[in-house]
Design a protein around this motif. Sequence first.
Motif, short mmCIF file in Angstrom:
data_model
loop_
_atom_site.label_atom_id
_atom_site.label_comp_id
_atom_site.label_asym_id
_atom_site.label_seq_id
_atom_site.Cartn_x
_atom_site.Cartn_y
_atom_site.Cartn_z
N ALA A 43 -3.72 3.54 -1.17
CA ALA A 43 -4.44 3.43 0.10
C ALA A 43 -4.83 4.84 0.52
CB ALA A 43 -3.57 2.77 1.15
N GLU A 50 0.83 -1.19 0.00
CA GLU A 50 0.00 0.00 0.00
C GLU A 50 0.87 1.24 0.00
OE1 GLU A 50 -2.75 -0.20 3.27
OE2 GLU A 50 -4.02 -1.62 2.21
N TYR A 64 -3.60 5.84 4.12
CA TYR A 64 -2.26 5.31 4.36
C TYR A 64 -1.56 6.04 5.50
CZ TYR A 64 2.60 4.07 3.71
OH TYR A 64 3.88 3.64 3.92
#
Length: 183
Positions: free
Chosen positions: A114, A71, A117
């Motif tokens: 993501a 990610e 994130y």
Amino acid sequence: MTTVTDQHGHHHAPELRNSTSDQPQGPKAATTTTNSCAWAAWRRVDVAEAPRQDTRMRSRTAGMWWGAAIEAPEPGALARFYSELLGWPIGHEEPGTSIIAAPQGSIYLVFQQAADYRAPVWPPVDGEQRPMMHFDFQVGDLDSAVADAVALGASLAAAQPQENVRVLLDPAGHPFCLCLDED
């Protein structure tokens, strides 16, 4: 590069195959030690001597591709970083996903966007996002490898637990190790 999206939204590259060998690729018996990179441990293991039960996935055969999904807030930028660091080509890009593939064949890395994130904290700190995995890369010259990685956008981590290993953070904050094995 054609990709297949599974029921979880993960992108896979089914045509990545190792056309040069029928032998399994990568670590044959990965073990983690506190004194060296994981690859240094598995490369010394003779798997022929170790008793094995056939507990693998029966549908997996030699030469099939494998990879990891990572990610990132900007997957294209992180894919370009690792592409330049490793010399692996970018095989596929689309909004939110980029894939690099090893020239040797069946190994690939997917970088997926993501939205929420959070970069992991190295070294780990209670209550903070822990690194869930990290890459180990063998190098021939630790100082020049660190300089190359930093020139591409990595940063040297403050904590350096081993003399023959350098922990760096990629542009998204994931730790990775450059490992010098002089054996």
